[in-house]
Design a protein around this motif. Structure first.
Motif, PDB file in Angstrom:
ATOM      1  N   GLU A 147       0.864  -1.181   0.000  1.00 39.76           N
ATOM      2  CA  GLU A 147       0.000   0.000   0.000  1.00 39.76           C
ATOM      3  C   GLU A 147       0.894   1.223   0.000  1.00 39.76           C
ATOM      4  O   GLU A 147       2.039   1.166   0.457  1.00 39.76           O
ATOM      5  N   GLY A 148       0.389   2.297  -0.534  1.00 38.99           N
ATOM      6  CA  GLY A 148       1.158   3.532  -0.548  1.00 38.99           C
ATOM      7  C   GLY A 148       1.462   4.000   0.867  1.00 38.99           C
ATOM      8  O   GLY A 148       0.672   3.797   1.783  1.00 38.99           O
ATOM      9  N   ASP A 149       2.621   4.607   1.022  1.00 42.03           N
ATOM     10  CA  ASP A 149       3.013   5.144   2.315  1.00 42.03           C
ATOM     11  C   ASP A 149       2.429   6.554   2.432  1.00 42.03           C
ATOM     12  O   ASP A 149       2.780   7.435   1.648  1.00 42.03           O
ATOM     13  N   PRO A 150       1.544   6.794   3.403  1.00 38.81           N
ATOM     14  CA  PRO A 150       0.926   8.112   3.513  1.00 38.81           C
ATOM     15  C   PRO A 150       1.927   9.224   3.857  1.00 38.81           C
ATOM     16  O   PRO A 150       1.653  10.391   3.599  1.00 38.81           O
ATOM     17  N   GLU A 151       3.101   8.848   4.384  1.00 35.85           N
ATOM     18  CA  GLU A 151       4.114   9.850   4.748  1.00 35.85           C
ATOM     19  C   GLU A 151       5.099  10.138   3.616  1.00 35.85           C
ATOM     20  O   GLU A 151       5.822  11.126   3.668  1.00 35.85           O
ATOM     21  N   ASP A 152       5.152   9.243   2.628  1.00 32.51           N
ATOM     22  CA  ASP A 152       6.098   9.403   1.526  1.00 32.51           C
ATOM     23  C   ASP A 152       5.497   8.775   0.277  1.00 32.51           C
ATOM     24  O   ASP A 152       5.461   7.549   0.145  1.00 32.51           O
ATOM     25  N   GLY A 153       5.038   9.604  -0.622  1.00 35.21           N
ATOM     26  CA  GLY A 153       4.373   9.128  -1.831  1.00 35.21           C
ATOM     27  C   GLY A 153       5.249   8.276  -2.731  1.00 35.21           C
ATOM     28  O   GLY A 153       4.746   7.574  -3.602  1.00 35.21           O
ATOM     29  N   ARG A 154       6.568   8.327  -2.546  1.00 35.12           N
ATOM     30  CA  ARG A 154       7.474   7.520  -3.375  1.00 35.12           C
ATOM     31  C   ARG A 154       7.680   6.121  -2.802  1.00 35.12           C
ATOM     32  O   ARG A 154       8.252   5.265  -3.453  1.00 35.12           O
ATOM     33  N   SER A 155       7.216   5.901  -1.582  1.00 37.21           N
ATOM     34  CA  SER A 155       7.450   4.624  -0.897  1.00 37.21           C
ATOM     35  C   SER A 155       6.146   3.848  -0.747  1.00 37.21           C
ATOM     36  O   SER A 155       5.067   4.368  -0.962  1.00 37.21           O
ATOM     37  N   TYR A 156       6.320   2.606  -0.340  1.00 39.99           N
ATOM     38  CA  TYR A 156       5.154   1.790  -0.030  1.00 39.99           C
ATOM     39  C   TYR A 156       5.392   1.060   1.287  1.00 39.99           C
ATOM     40  O   TYR A 156       6.509   0.981   1.788  1.00 39.99           O
TER      41      TYR A 156
END
Length: 165
Positions: free
Chosen positions: A85-94
């Protein structure tokens, strides 16, 4: 000539080694029954305890190399036990997260391990069970104190990793 008696420290060390080996064998058998490897079970357990985690955080908590973690997660993802799932704190991470079947698998492994511990306790006299468990807690406290004397912070670090396995 009479053989030298084995010292209490030597007996303690031998007993602990035997217990560690036996519980490690049990853990491997338990997770094999659940269709995952020990490393995969550790990842499921960590995710179950902590919730969704970034890949780097999960690797650090498990104490394994990123390449090993990536291989294990790829297998777990292919089996439908974890997802991204997408990381809500870093859009480039999951973040890696358990799926419904992944939560079920994590619970199955935990149940197998607890069933083995229950079987062990049931072999002890009922009146001694609580004393044995309390004695192990005292032993662990003594190990903690001794570890802290030589290596401050090491006990908590190792136990934190162990608790997630």
């Amino acid at each position: 000539m009479k053989p030298a008696a084995t010292s209490d420290p030597a007996r303690l060390l031998a007993a602990i080694r035997a217990l560690v080996r036996r519980f490690a064998v049990s853990e491997r058998a338990d997770v094999a029954c659940c269709g995952v490897t020990v490393a995969q079970a550790a990842a499921l357990e960590a995710l179950g305890a902590e919730g969704p985690m970034r890949l780097g955080d999960l690797g650090r908590s498990l104490g394994i190399a990123p390449s090993t973690l990536s291989r294990n997660l790829a297998r777990l993802e292919a089996s439908g036990l974890v997802g991204r799932e997408g990381d809500p704190e870093d859009g480039r991470s999951y973040r890696v997260t358990l799926t419904g079947p992944g939560r079920k698998a994590a619970r199955a492994v935990a149940a197998q391990e607890e069933a083995f511990a229950r079987q062990v306790l049931e072999r002890l006299p009922a009146a001694r069970r609580a004393v044995v468990v309390e004695s192990l807690a005292e032993l662990l406290a003594a190990v903690r104190a001794s570890t802290e004397e030589c290596c401050p912070g090491a006990f908590d670090h190792l136990m934190e990793r162990g608790a997630r396995r």
